[in-house]
Design an enzyme around this catalytic site. Structure first.
Site, mmCIF file in Angstrom:
data_model
loop_
_atom_site.group_PDB
_atom_site.id
_atom_site.type_symbol
_atom_site.label_atom_id
_atom_site.label_comp_id
_atom_site.label_asym_id
_atom_site.label_seq_id
_atom_site.Cartn_x
_atom_site.Cartn_y
_atom_site.Cartn_z
ATOM 1 N N CYS A 90 9.097 -8.761 39.991
ATOM 2 C CA CYS A 90 8.678 -7.851 41.055
ATOM 3 C C CYS A 90 9.855 -7.004 41.541
ATOM 4 C CB CYS A 90 7.997 -8.629 42.170
ATOM 5 S SG CYS A 90 6.997 -7.558 43.215
ATOM 6 N N HIS A 184 3.915 -12.052 39.695
ATOM 7 C CA HIS A 184 4.658 -13.269 40.057
ATOM 8 C C HIS A 184 4.236 -14.450 39.171
ATOM 9 C CE1 HIS A 184 6.753 -11.874 43.656
ATOM 10 N NE2 HIS A 184 5.747 -11.022 43.730
ATOM 11 N N GLU A 186 5.533 -17.306 39.063
ATOM 12 C CA GLU A 186 5.819 -18.591 39.706
ATOM 13 C C GLU A 186 4.661 -19.133 40.546
ATOM 14 O OE1 GLU A 186 7.003 -15.637 40.416
ATOM 15 O OE2 GLU A 186 7.700 -15.400 42.468
HETATM 16 N N1 LIG Z 1 7.071 -9.170 45.956
HETATM 17 C C1 LIG Z 1 8.024 -8.256 45.818
HETATM 18 O O1 LIG Z 1 9.082 -8.511 45.256
HETATM 19 C C2 LIG Z 1 7.794 -6.949 46.499
HETATM 20 C C3 LIG Z 1 8.838 -5.924 46.174
HETATM 21 C C4 LIG Z 1 8.698 -4.660 47.012
HETATM 22 N N2 LIG Z 1 8.954 -4.970 48.369
HETATM 23 C C5 LIG Z 1 7.288 -4.108 46.843
HETATM 24 O O2 LIG Z 1 6.528 -4.096 47.786
HETATM 25 O O3 LIG Z 1 6.914 -3.702 45.758
#
Ligand SMILES: NC(=O)CC[C@H](N)C(=O)O
Ligand SMILES: Nc1ncnc2c1ncn2[C@@H]1O[C@H](COP(=O)(O)OP(=O)(O)OP(=O)(O)O)[C@@H](O)[C@H]1O
Ligand SMILES: O=c1[nH]c(=O)c2[nH+]cn([C@@H]3O[C@H](COP(=O)(O)O)[C@@H](O)[C@H]3O)c2[nH]1
Ligand SMILES: [Mg+2]
Length: 537
Positions: A90, A184, A186
């Site tokens: 991310c 994600h 995880e």
């Molecule tokens: N979950 C994250 O790592 C979010 C990354 C960044 N803040 C976004 O909104 O895309």
């Protein structure tokens, strides 16, 4: 206090997870440990040049920041100079893209929840990408949590998977082992997430799968012996709880009776606690343990005190005073017997405590002052030994089992240092402790009889010092209340109350009212954490 830890990375291949502040960072750590690979979480501010060891691979976590924020945390370019595989998750993907000259912008629609990942046919033809996606189906559900998106990938990178909304859901460098994924892996809602992490760690990084508790025992014992030497002496506070018992057992295996455990009876322990601890630690495990009865001293110091924080501070300070006196006595005895003075202090610190203290987000607000023994004064000059510093609670339990400790000890619910004192609202007296202690004993006994002990993470009976009218044997009573608490939780940071079968509650309530003098009502606490906490004070 000086640290004396030989780095664990010298013994195990280590995946480094750099934390940019995501709420899921510790989950990445958990998952990788589950594959039998050792990993560590460090704040993203860690300079690679100051690391002092070489990771086998690096993962960049998510973050609440956007890469274009003026105060956004930046990746240390040193990460990409090591020549080890890197996986950005991310924010990690977004930051890696930005660093290599790609573009990140806010999305039209913030995306929180499921998406379907489609692996591009080109990825199957590429050996590195195939490794990352090995055993995955062409389409699988992944979990998104972002408001920004990569809108142009850097030169030298290619896209290897997409979703309907994210054209660059997974990318990789054309030559190097640098990967980025928008979702994600995880979280359990990413159906193949675990497999992707596993592939990255085992296939791409080729990390050795040797993080098992049985390997850990041998290596840790050797490490302790190397630190302590042939004659060194170690003291440690031992409570009869899981963590300190496992730490003491390891220490005993490493240096025998040169480890001196001290159990402080603070007068607010559970029923029969000291006798039980003695039976398990001394009689069964052969640990050199001194039980210091300071119950009157604790209760005298607590007299008249009602404020929860004041009570906690008094207990913490008294613990330190008693422990220091006992430690000095042991030190003198060692010296008198011609041995070395005590140079080391054993502590049962676990990895969640370490993660909390190094959190990128900084320290959180103080809700309660936690008091453990071992918070000794600087001038004691003892060097710390923390054998469990890298372990999660479930790993400690597994270790305890491998060390041959009884199930009864391994599966004990945690019990806080300040004990029953924070389970009696307001003033603590010997009489009040006796009431709470007896009710607690009955409660836990019935939970065990009903076969529910292992399903509950923590349970205890507290005493509410308010009186209500009742009737016992045709006589009016005016007595106090017992409040039962039982919670389900995996990390004790959040918790929910346990849904007891009614018949069990009925039996417990009836036994407590009948058998505990001074109590005529029992209530069950149906509050989650937050907004409540697990302990009452
Ligand atoms: N979950 C994250 O790592 C979010 C990354 C960044 N803040 C976004 O909104 O895309
Ligand atoms: N009564 C006590 N006597 C000596 N040391 C204690 C006592 N109570 C707590 N401690 C120390 O404080 C540390 C922290 O307590 P904590 O309750 O978190 O761990 P534990 O008691 O070892 O395990 P558990 O979490 O299962 O209760 C213990 O590891 C132990 O070193
Ligand atoms: O060793 C300890 N010393 C303390 O001062 C202390 N205070 C709370 N706890 C334990 O921490 C977990 C979370 O409790 P709370 O939700 O009440 O903060 C629960 O498991 C509590 O039992 C303590 N443990
Ligand atoms: Mg404890």
């Amino acid at each position: 206090m000086a640290e004396s830890n030989i780095a664990v990375h010298e013994m195990f291949d280590t995946i480094l997870i750099l934390d940019f502040g995501s709420q899921y960072s510790h989950l990445i750590t958990r998952r990788i440990r589950e594959f039998g690979v050792y990993c560590e979480l460090l704040p993203c501010t860690q300079k690679i040049s100051e690391l002092g060891w070489k990771p086998t691979g690096i993962i960049l976590s998510g973050s609440p920041y956007s890469v274009y924020d003026h105060d956004a945390p930046r990746v240390d370019p040193g990460v990409f100079d090591l020549g080890v595989p890197v996986l950005g998750i991310c924010y990690g993907l977004q930051e890696m893209s930005t660093y290599f000259g790609g573009k990140v912008d806010p999305c039209d629609h913030r995306e929180y929840g499921p998406a379907t990942l489609r692996i591009l046919p080109a990825a199957s033809a590429d050996s590195q990408s195939s490794m990352l996606f090995e055993e995955l189906s062409a389409e699988s559900q992944v979990w998104m949590s972002h408001g920004d998106q990569v809108t142009a990938i850097p030169e030298g990178f290619r896209v290897i998977a997409t979703t309907n909304t994210a054209p660059f859901a997974a990318i990789r460098h054309n030559e190097k082992s640098l990967f980025g994924i928008q979702f994600h892996p995880e979280v359990t809602h990413s159906v193949d997430g675990k497999q992707i992490l596993k592939n990255f760690v085992l296939k791409v990084c080729k990390a050795s799968k040797n993080w098992t508790m049985s390997e850990f025992i041998g290596k840790e014992i050797a490490r302790i012996r190397a630190i302590v030497g042939e004659k060194g002496q170690v003291i440690g506070a031992v409570s009869g709880g899981v963590d300190s018992s496992v730490a003491a057992k390891l220490m005993h295996m490493a240096i025998g009776d040169r480890f001196h455990g001290i159990l402080v009876d603070n007068g607010v322990m559970r029923h029969n606690e000291c006798a039980l601890a003695k039976k398990m630690l001394v009689d069964k495990m052969g640990i050199n343990l001194k039980i210091a009865d300071a119950s009157d001293r604790f209760l005298a110091n607590l007299a008249g005190k009602k404020d929860p924080e004041e009570k906690r501070k008094i207990i913490g300070n008294t613990f330190i005073d008693v422990f220091e006196e006992e430690a000095k006595a042991i030190d003198d005895a060692c010296a008198a017997a011609g041995g070395q003075p005590v140079e080391f202090l054993l502590q049962g610190t676990l990895y969640p405590d370490v993660i909390e203290s190094i959190s990128f987000k900084g320290p959180s607000a103080t809700i309660k002052t936690h008091h453990n023994v071992g918070g000794l004064k600087e001038n004691m000059k003892l060097k710390l030994i923390e054998p469990l510093r890298e372990l999660f609670k479930d790993e400690v339990r597994e270790l305890g089992k491998l060390l041959g400790m009884d199930d009864e000890l391994v599966w004990r619910h945690p019990f806080p240092g300040p004990g029953i004192a924070i389970r009696i609202l307001g003033e603590v007296t010997k009489e009040q402790v006796a009431i709470a202690r007896k009710a607690d004993y009955i409660y836990i006994e019935e939970i065990k009889k009903a076969g529910l002990y292992r399903q509950i993470a923590q349970a205890y009976a507290a005493l509410l010092p308010i009186k209500a009218v009742g009737v016992k044997g045709d006589k009016r009573t005016y007595e106090q209340m017992i409040c039962l608490r039982a919670v389900e939780t995996s990390d004790f940071m959040t918790a929910d109350w346990f849904p007891f079968p009614y018949d069990v509650l009925k039996r417990i309530s009836s036994r407590i009212c009948n058998e505990v003098e001074g109590v005529n009502r029992v209530v069950y606490d149906v509050s989650s954490k937050p907004p409540a906490t697990i302990e009452l004070e």
